[in-house]
Motif scaffolding. Structure first.
Motif, PDB file in Angstrom:
ATOM      1  N   UNK A 206       0.900  -1.121   0.061  1.00 12.75           N
ATOM      2  CA  UNK A 206       0.029  -0.046  -0.095  1.00 12.75           C
ATOM      3  C   UNK A 206       0.800   1.269   0.118  1.00 12.75           C
ATOM      4  N   UNK A 207       1.087   1.915  -1.061  1.00 10.57           N
ATOM      5  CA  UNK A 207       2.080   2.996  -1.350  1.00 10.57           C
ATOM      6  C   UNK A 207       1.158   4.256  -1.811  1.00 10.57           C
ATOM      7  N   UNK A 208       1.524   5.272  -0.807  1.00  8.71           N
ATOM      8  CA  UNK A 208       0.984   6.486  -0.935  1.00  8.71           C
ATOM      9  C   UNK A 208       2.009   7.749  -1.201  1.00  8.71           C
ATOM     10  N   UNK A 209       3.264   7.414  -1.620  1.00  8.00           N
ATOM     11  CA  UNK A 209       4.314   8.280  -1.868  1.00  8.00           C
ATOM     12  C   UNK A 209       4.484   8.320  -3.533  1.00  8.00           C
ATOM     13  N   UNK A 210       5.190   9.252  -3.786  1.00  8.03           N
ATOM     14  CA  UNK A 210       5.449   9.629  -5.277  1.00  8.03           C
ATOM     15  C   UNK A 210       7.036   9.379  -5.364  1.00  8.03           C
ATOM     16  N   UNK A 237      -1.923   5.023  -3.706  1.00  6.55           N
ATOM     17  CA  UNK A 237      -3.070   5.883  -3.329  1.00  6.55           C
ATOM     18  C   UNK A 237      -2.741   7.449  -3.844  1.00  6.55           C
ATOM     19  N   UNK A 238      -1.582   7.773  -4.512  1.00  8.72           N
ATOM     20  CA  UNK A 238      -1.475   8.966  -5.063  1.00  8.72           C
ATOM     21  C   UNK A 238      -1.550   8.903  -6.745  1.00  8.72           C
ATOM     22  N   UNK A 239      -0.674   8.182  -7.073  1.00 16.71           N
ATOM     23  CA  UNK A 239      -0.556   8.060  -8.731  1.00 16.71           C
ATOM     24  C   UNK A 239       0.139   6.980  -9.209  1.00 16.71           C
ATOM     25  N   UNK A 240       0.010   6.626 -10.536  1.00 20.04           N
ATOM     26  CA  UNK A 240       0.892   5.387 -10.835  1.00 20.04           C
ATOM     27  C   UNK A 240       2.287   5.826 -11.020  1.00 20.04           C
ATOM     28  N   UNK A 241       3.429   4.917 -10.653  1.00 20.39           N
ATOM     29  CA  UNK A 241       4.533   5.188 -10.722  1.00 20.39           C
ATOM     30  C   UNK A 241       5.200   3.771 -11.611  1.00 20.39           C
ATOM     31  N   UNK A 242       6.176   4.251 -12.379  1.00 16.48           N
ATOM     32  CA  UNK A 242       6.688   3.168 -13.353  1.00 16.48           C
ATOM     33  C   UNK A 242       7.240   1.934 -12.861  1.00 16.48           C
ATOM     34  N   UNK A 243       7.922   2.072 -11.719  1.00 18.18           N
ATOM     35  CA  UNK A 243       8.621   1.017 -10.785  1.00 18.18           C
ATOM     36  C   UNK A 243       7.367   0.235 -10.215  1.00 18.18           C
ATOM     37  N   UNK A 244       6.479   0.907  -9.673  1.00 17.86           N
ATOM     38  CA  UNK A 244       5.264   0.015  -9.289  1.00 17.86           C
ATOM     39  C   UNK A 244       4.473  -0.776 -10.145  1.00 17.86           C
ATOM     40  N   UNK A 245       4.471  -0.133 -11.308  1.00 19.19           N
ATOM     41  CA  UNK A 245       3.758  -0.980 -12.345  1.00 19.19           C
ATOM     42  C   UNK A 245       4.688  -2.170 -12.881  1.00 19.19           C
ATOM     43  N   UNK A 246       6.067  -1.955 -12.815  1.00 19.84           N
ATOM     44  CA  UNK A 246       6.817  -3.031 -13.248  1.00 19.84           C
ATOM     45  C   UNK A 246       6.776  -4.046 -12.260  1.00 19.84           C
ATOM     46  N   UNK A 247       6.997  -3.806 -11.134  1.00 18.80           N
ATOM     47  CA  UNK A 247       6.849  -4.804  -9.916  1.00 18.80           C
ATOM     48  C   UNK A 247       5.687  -5.577 -10.138  1.00 18.80           C
ATOM     49  N   UNK A 248       4.504  -4.955 -10.486  1.00 19.73           N
ATOM     50  CA  UNK A 248       3.503  -5.903 -10.491  1.00 19.73           C
ATOM     51  C   UNK A 248       3.265  -6.845 -11.800  1.00 19.73           C
ATOM     52  N   UNK A 249       3.688  -6.082 -12.880  1.00 23.84           N
ATOM     53  CA  UNK A 249       3.571  -6.816 -14.050  1.00 23.84           C
ATOM     54  C   UNK A 249       4.826  -7.916 -14.289  1.00 23.84           C
ATOM     55  N   UNK A 250       5.892  -7.964 -13.707  1.00 27.21           N
ATOM     56  CA  UNK A 250       6.937  -8.897 -14.251  1.00 27.21           C
ATOM     57  C   UNK A 250       6.743 -10.077 -13.073  1.00 27.21           C
ATOM     58  N   UNK A 251       6.302  -9.583 -12.031  1.00 28.34           N
ATOM     59  CA  UNK A 251       5.911 -10.774 -10.935  1.00 28.34           C
ATOM     60  C   UNK A 251       4.450 -11.575 -10.867  1.00 28.34           C
ATOM     61  N   UNK A 252       3.636 -10.969 -11.812  1.00 22.91           N
ATOM     62  CA  UNK A 252       2.428 -11.419 -11.992  1.00 22.91           C
ATOM     63  C   UNK A 252       1.372 -11.101 -10.978  1.00 22.91           C
ATOM     64  N   UNK A 253       1.623  -9.981 -10.385  1.00 19.94           N
ATOM     65  CA  UNK A 253       0.515  -9.488  -9.559  1.00 19.94           C
ATOM     66  C   UNK A 253      -0.260  -8.453 -10.051  1.00 19.94           C
ATOM     67  N   UNK A 258      -6.134   4.054  -6.290  1.00 16.88           N
ATOM     68  CA  UNK A 258      -7.455   4.054  -5.561  1.00 16.88           C
ATOM     69  C   UNK A 258      -7.977   5.625  -6.008  1.00 16.88           C
ATOM     70  N   UNK A 259      -8.943   5.580  -6.349  1.00 22.54           N
ATOM     71  CA  UNK A 259      -9.599   6.906  -6.980  1.00 22.54           C
ATOM     72  C   UNK A 259     -10.539   7.531  -5.677  1.00 22.54           C
ATOM     73  N   UNK A 260     -11.096   6.712  -4.760  1.00 21.73           N
ATOM     74  CA  UNK A 260     -11.847   7.090  -3.606  1.00 21.73           C
ATOM     75  C   UNK A 260     -11.792   6.114  -2.751  1.00 21.73           C
ATOM     76  N   UNK A 268      -8.396  -3.683  -2.553  1.00 26.66           N
ATOM     77  CA  UNK A 268      -7.610  -4.553  -1.515  1.00 26.66           C
ATOM     78  C   UNK A 268      -8.242  -5.787  -1.590  1.00 26.66           C
ATOM     79  N   UNK A 269      -9.767  -5.817  -1.448  1.00 33.47           N
ATOM     80  CA  UNK A 269     -10.471  -7.078  -1.145  1.00 33.47           C
ATOM     81  C   UNK A 269     -10.324  -7.800  -2.506  1.00 33.47           C
ATOM     82  N   UNK A 270      -9.828  -7.314  -3.553  1.00 27.35           N
ATOM     83  CA  UNK A 270      -9.865  -8.293  -4.634  1.00 27.35           C
ATOM     84  C   UNK A 270      -8.594  -9.301  -4.791  1.00 27.35           C
TER      85      UNK A 270
END
Length: 437
Positions: A206-210, A237-253, A258-260, A268-270
């Motif tokens: 759960x990442x809220x920083x940029x 919680x803030x915006x999409x970061x490239x490293x966060x997207x790579x962490x999820x895509x390359x590991x299958x996550x 979050x918009x609201x 979370x519950x997904x």
């Protein structure tokens, strides 16, 4: 003396008309600026604007009822369930998850009500409770990111009370400093390095920083996690970061922003249901890419009543009466599921094993009934709760998985169920009352 309501009034006598007009012009300009400032102060945060006219999101029907709005919400849940695969999918029922929370200064922002930090703690506690209810054989550990370091908040445990206790002390989790993704991921990976191959290794961030303050190359950490088959999911919680997207895509996550508040909870519950097992590249002619099935040795313990003589437990060395006896070495443990501290046997109870089994063979989605002309098993009451169906004589069109007749039929036993029983069967019971599948 007749004086305009917005003009300056002198208590010492009549004013000069020129002075009065001049004062009137200044007074007319000041309230405008004051109103603009007050309006800016009243709506200083994004969530305040979303709550100003929240009643507009709920639409009433002709009779003034809100039943239509409730049915639309249930229709969205049904549509999400219909899009999910109904066939049996190979999943890992023994899960190990490390929950990484951002405890940096960015979590004190108020774009999520009341703050990002308070909302994250509340949703994290709800997530842990639901996660253990759906995955009783799993374990969760908690790691925090603050001051450029990874801090272990809770050890890996299969007892939900231990995990909730580590998330309940708000004073020890106060946000400070900058986060470090690399340090937190390395700490989580180190706590899962000894796990067997038949269990899943997952990280939820759960990442809220940029920004992230890392001591080395985080891409090397990503490669190590990919080789170790660690699945990383990120909820930003803030915006999409490239490293966060790579962490999820390359590991299958999974990755989501979050918009609201409601969308944050949905993301979370997904992640509560166990993910499908990843396929691996195998030699040619070896068949499926899935790893071979492994047999695990489990033991079903004997539960000691409260009236039994007190004895020391092997896990905490506490003197107590109640507990469970390991079937192999007869050592006493406090809770199940757990691993025996003496012989290492995995101790589970049959209800825990049964609750983990329903993810492998989910209940088929019920079909929305649009007309009663083609069936010979038409009944006037729900097969589960025996409540009568609403008397609707006209047939309609199924929209978004919602039946105009309020009937939903099992594709195997062809029994009709009401809307509430349909949701209850698929979300709680996980077994059709008509056919037992």
């Amino acid at each position: 003396m007749d004086v305009d309501s917005d003009s300056d009034i002198s208590v010492f006598g009549d004013e000069d008309p020129r002075v009065k007009g001049k004062g009137k012009g200044k007074a007319s300009e000041k309230p405008k600026k004051g109103k603009a400032k007050r309006k800016a102060k009243e709506q200083a945060y994004t969530w305040e604007a979303s709550y100003t006219r929240s009643w507009d999101t709920v639409q009433e029907d002709e009779t003034g009822s809100l039943q239509g709005a409730v049915e639309d919400l249930m229709a969205r849940d049904r549509r999400r369930r219909l899009l999910a695969p109904a066939a049996a999918i190979r999943r890992t029922i023994i899960r190990h998850l490390v929950l990484i929370l951002d405890l940096s200064n960015s979590m004190v922002d108020r774009d999520f009500r009341p703050t990002r930090f308070d909302l994250t703690l509340r949703y994290a506690r709800e997530f842990v409770t639901e996660w253990f209810d759906q995955n009783p054989l799993g374990q969760i550990g908690v790691v925090g990111m603050r001051s450029g370091l990874g801090e272990r908040i809770g050890e890996m445990s299969g007892n939900p009370q231990d995990v909730l206790r580590s998330l309940s002390d708000r004073a020890k989790l106060e946000p400070t400093g900058e986060p470090s993704l690399q340090n937190a991921i390395e700490m989580a990976r180190g706590s899962m390095s000894h796990l067997p191959t038949q269990s899943s290794r997952e990280i939820l961030i759960v990442f809220g920083s940029l920004t992230t303050c890392d001591p080395g190359n985080i891409h090397e950490t990503l490669e190590v996690c990919t080789k170790s088959r660690i699945r990383i999911s990120v909820v930003a919680l803030a915006a999409e970061m490239k490293i966060c997207r790579e962490l999820s895509d390359k590991t299958g996550g999974k990755f989501g922003v979050a918009m609201n508040e409601g969308h944050f909870k949905d993301l979370l519950f997904e992640l509560v249901p166990p993910p499908a097992q990843q396929a691996t590249i195998r030699n040619a002619g070896s068949g499926s890419g899935l790893p071979p099935a492994d047999l695990m040795m489990m033991g079903f313990p004997t539960r000691l009543p409260d009236t039994s003589p007190p004895s020391l437990c092997a896990c905490h060395s506490d003197l107590k009466s109640e507990g469970f006896l390991c079937p192999r070495c007869m050592a006493k443990v406090c809770d199940v599921p757990t691993d025996c501290d003496i012989c290492g046997l995995m101790i589970v109870s049959s209800p825990h094993l049964a609750r983990s089994y329903h993810h492998l063979f989910p209940v088929k989605p019920y079909e929305a009934v649009a007309s009663l002309d083609y069936t010979s098993q038409t009944t006037n009451a729900c097969h589960a709760c025996a409540r009568p169906f609403p008397e609707v004589h006209l047939s309609g069109v199924v929209t978004e998985g919602l039946s105009p007749l309020g009937r939903y039929r099992c594709p195997d036993c062809h029994h009709d169920f009401c809307t509430e029983c349909d949701v209850f069967v698929h979300d709680v019971v996980h077994c059709c009352p008509g056919c037992g599948k």
